[in-house]
Design a protein around this motif. Structure first.
Motif, PDB file in Angstrom:
ATOM      1  N   GLU A  50       0.806  -1.216   0.000  1.00 20.82           N
ATOM      2  CA  GLU A  50       0.000   0.000   0.000  1.00 20.82           C
ATOM      3  C   GLU A  50       0.840   1.268   0.000  1.00 20.82           C
ATOM      4  OE1 GLU A  50      -0.689  -0.087   4.862  1.00 20.82           O
ATOM      5  OE2 GLU A  50      -2.352  -0.543   3.478  1.00 20.82           O
ATOM      6  N   ASP A  51       2.108   1.140   0.396  1.00 19.73           N
ATOM      7  CA  ASP A  51       3.020   2.291   0.375  1.00 19.73           C
ATOM      8  C   ASP A  51       3.837   2.350  -0.906  1.00 19.73           C
ATOM      9  OD1 ASP A  51       2.290   3.159   2.968  1.00 19.73           O
ATOM     10  OD2 ASP A  51       3.589   1.621   3.845  1.00 19.73           O
ATOM     11  N   ASN A  52       3.447   1.530  -1.893  1.00 25.09           N
ATOM     12  CA  ASN A  52       4.156   1.454  -3.171  1.00 25.09           C
ATOM     13  C   ASN A  52       5.570   0.921  -3.027  1.00 25.09           C
ATOM     14  OD1 ASN A  52       2.164   2.268  -5.024  1.00 25.09           O
ATOM     15  ND2 ASN A  52       2.518   4.420  -4.524  1.00 25.09           N
ATOM     16  N   GLU A  53       5.846   0.213  -1.932  1.00 26.90           N
ATOM     17  CA  GLU A  53       7.137  -0.446  -1.763  1.00 26.90           C
ATOM     18  C   GLU A  53       7.086  -1.817  -2.426  1.00 26.90           C
ATOM     19  OE1 GLU A  53       9.177   1.076   2.333  1.00 26.90           O
ATOM     20  OE2 GLU A  53       7.703  -0.514   2.495  1.00 26.90           O
ATOM     21  N   LEU A  54       8.176  -2.162  -3.070  1.00 25.57           N
ATOM     22  CA  LEU A  54       8.272  -3.476  -3.685  1.00 25.57           C
ATOM     23  C   LEU A  54       8.443  -4.536  -2.607  1.00 25.57           C
ATOM     24  CD1 LEU A  54       8.467  -4.973  -6.408  1.00 25.57           C
ATOM     25  CD2 LEU A  54      10.935  -4.665  -6.287  1.00 25.57           C
ATOM     26  N   VAL A  55       7.693  -5.606  -2.700  1.00 23.65           N
ATOM     27  CA  VAL A  55       7.757  -6.677  -1.706  1.00 23.65           C
ATOM     28  C   VAL A  55       7.930  -8.012  -2.418  1.00 23.65           C
ATOM     29  CG1 VAL A  55       6.583  -7.874   0.174  1.00 23.65           C
ATOM     30  CG2 VAL A  55       6.250  -5.415  -0.136  1.00 23.65           C
ATOM     31  N   ILE A  56       9.087  -8.641  -2.200  1.00 27.66           N
ATOM     32  CA  ILE A  56       9.319 -10.000  -2.680  1.00 27.66           C
ATOM     33  C   ILE A  56       9.881 -10.758  -1.477  1.00 27.66           C
ATOM     34  CG2 ILE A  56      10.605 -11.502  -4.242  1.00 27.66           C
ATOM     35  CD1 ILE A  56      10.526  -9.370  -6.322  1.00 27.66           C
ATOM     36  N   ASN A  57       9.006 -11.499  -0.803  1.00 25.02           N
ATOM     37  CA  ASN A  57       9.305 -12.145   0.475  1.00 25.02           C
ATOM     38  C   ASN A  57       9.366 -11.134   1.622  1.00 25.02           C
ATOM     39  OD1 ASN A  57       9.486 -14.654  -0.800  1.00 25.02           O
ATOM     40  ND2 ASN A  57      11.664 -14.375  -1.215  1.00 25.02           N
ATOM     41  N   GLN A  58       9.879  -9.937   1.350  1.00 24.14           N
ATOM     42  CA  GLN A  58       9.959  -8.888   2.352  1.00 24.14           C
ATOM     43  C   GLN A  58      10.038  -7.544   1.623  1.00 24.14           C
ATOM     44  OE1 GLN A  58      13.847  -8.695   4.388  1.00 24.14           O
ATOM     45  NE2 GLN A  58      14.583 -10.188   2.890  1.00 24.14           N
ATOM     46  N   PRO A  59       9.719  -6.432   2.290  1.00 20.34           N
ATOM     47  CA  PRO A  59       9.837  -5.122   1.640  1.00 20.34           C
ATOM     48  C   PRO A  59      11.272  -4.847   1.211  1.00 20.34           C
ATOM     49  CG  PRO A  59       8.526  -4.951   3.627  1.00 20.34           C
ATOM     50  CD  PRO A  59       9.134  -6.334   3.640  1.00 20.34           C
ATOM     51  N   ILE A  60      11.421  -4.233   0.051  1.00 18.03           N
ATOM     52  CA  ILE A  60      12.748  -3.925  -0.482  1.00 18.03           C
ATOM     53  C   ILE A  60      12.818  -2.421  -0.739  1.00 18.03           C
ATOM     54  CG2 ILE A  60      14.425  -4.435  -2.306  1.00 18.03           C
ATOM     55  CD1 ILE A  60      12.915  -7.063  -2.777  1.00 18.03           C
ATOM     56  N   PRO A  61      13.170  -1.646   0.280  1.00 17.98           N
ATOM     57  CA  PRO A  61      13.157  -0.183   0.156  1.00 17.98           C
ATOM     58  C   PRO A  61      14.042   0.351  -0.964  1.00 17.98           C
ATOM     59  CG  PRO A  61      13.382  -0.849   2.450  1.00 17.98           C
ATOM     60  CD  PRO A  61      13.557  -2.085   1.623  1.00 17.98           C
ATOM     61  N   GLU A  62      15.182  -0.320  -1.206  1.00 15.52           N
ATOM     62  CA  GLU A  62      16.102   0.175  -2.236  1.00 15.52           C
ATOM     63  C   GLU A  62      15.643  -0.118  -3.658  1.00 15.52           C
ATOM     64  OE1 GLU A  62      18.613  -0.509   1.422  1.00 15.52           O
ATOM     65  OE2 GLU A  62      17.008  -1.511   0.368  1.00 15.52           O
ATOM     66  N   ALA A  63      14.674  -1.004  -3.805  1.00 16.77           N
ATOM     67  CA  ALA A  63      14.228  -1.377  -5.149  1.00 16.77           C
ATOM     68  C   ALA A  63      13.488  -0.222  -5.786  1.00 16.77           C
ATOM     69  CB  ALA A  63      13.329  -2.611  -5.090  1.00 16.77           C
TER      70      ALA A  63
ATOM     71  N   THR B  63      20.206  -4.144  -3.762  1.00 14.89           N
ATOM     72  CA  THR B  63      19.079  -4.975  -3.317  1.00 14.89           C
ATOM     73  C   THR B  63      19.488  -6.421  -3.072  1.00 14.89           C
ATOM     74  OG1 THR B  63      18.537  -5.251  -5.653  1.00 14.89           O
ATOM     75  CG2 THR B  63      17.293  -3.590  -4.445  1.00 14.89           C
ATOM     76  N   LEU B  64      20.695  -6.810  -3.451  1.00 16.65           N
ATOM     77  CA  LEU B  64      21.124  -8.198  -3.274  1.00 16.65           C
ATOM     78  C   LEU B  64      21.114  -8.633  -1.816  1.00 16.65           C
ATOM     79  CD1 LEU B  64      24.090  -8.592  -5.813  1.00 16.65           C
ATOM     80  CD2 LEU B  64      21.712  -9.317  -6.071  1.00 16.65           C
ATOM     81  N   LYS B  65      21.191  -7.674  -0.906  1.00 18.68           N
ATOM     82  CA  LYS B  65      21.206  -8.045   0.522  1.00 18.68           C
ATOM     83  C   LYS B  65      19.895  -8.687   0.962  1.00 18.68           C
ATOM     84  CE  LYS B  65      20.074  -3.332   1.995  1.00 18.68           C
ATOM     85  NZ  LYS B  65      20.635  -2.138   2.677  1.00 18.68           N
TER      86      LYS B  65
END
Length: 229
Positions: free
Chosen positions: A16-29, A148-150
């Motif tokens: 809902e915050d337009n954050e990318l989520v793949i298993n977990q939020p990825i702020p740097e994506a 994002t690799l982290k």
């Protein structure tokens, strides 16, 4: 020659915050507030599929200092456009990665077609370099610091136990035991580094200071020896 696969991420990957989520939020994506998807290209190896996002304007500092981390694909309207490897998404090949067909400028597509091998080589070098950095321990070099690799250590074969943090703590403890006097202060420092109740970020700051001080002292010793010869 393999043709590029141009895709758009499914809107289900954004919260809902337009954050990318793949298993977990990825702020740097990369995320686009005006639309629920991101355009990119897919490249796969034996284990994973890599989603490399397009940027209409690549970071000029990144292009200048680390050209190996981007693939420039300029157009007349977007002279700084290209692919940003620092924002790679990694998905195991056995996972159903939901994407839809994407579109890019035809000249970009032709150029990307010619440079598929170059892109794959850049991805391999970047991923392998990151894995070595993490396994080595210590603070990451600047080209790996904000990637994002982290968020994809499991997919990359890196243990979920944060390897680089553990190695930094172990290195600091070893320095204390081998270089500093065995007194109450040293014992307290070792206990501090080993205390899991203390936030990892605080313990790592102390560990990094110990490691940096030891390296600085080593340089002074080598310099003094060379002057004495």
């Amino acid at each position: 020659m393999q043709r590029p696969i141009i895709v758009q991420l499914n809107g289900k990957y954004f919260n809902e915050d337009n954050e990318l989520v793949i298993n977990q939020p990825i702020p740097e994506a990369l995320k686009k507030r005006e639309r629920p998807y991101v355009e990119g290209t897919l490249i796969a190896d034996d284990n994973n599929t890599y989603f490399v996002p397009f940027r209409s304007k690549l970071n000029s500092k990144l292009v200048r200092e680390f050209p190996e981390l981007v693939l420039e694909l300029p157009t007349a309207n977007k002279p700084q456009a290209g692919l940003d490897l620092t924002k790679l998404l990694v998905v195991r090949n056995d996972i159903n990665f939901k994407v839809s067909r994407g579109y890019i400028n035809y000249d970009q597509y032709k150029e990307l077609t010619k440079r598929q091998e170059e892109l794959l080589t850049k991805i391999e070098n970047f991923v392998n370099g990151y894995k070595k950095e993490v396994s080595r321990g210590g603070p990451l070099n600047s080209q790996y610091r904000y990637t994002t690799l982290k968020y994809f250590h499991k997919e990359l074969g890196l243990d979920a136990i944060k390897i680089h943090e553990s190695k930094r703590l172990n290195e600091a403890r070893k320095i204390i035991k081998t270089i500093y006097a065995h007194d109450a202060t040293s014992n307290d420092a070792i206990k501090y580094l080993s205390n899991s109740k203390i936030p990892m970020s605080q313990r790592l700051k102390v560990a990094d200071k110990i490691i940096a001080a030891q390296k600085s002292q080593t340089k002074l010793i080598h310099k003094k020896k060379s002057l004495e010869r």
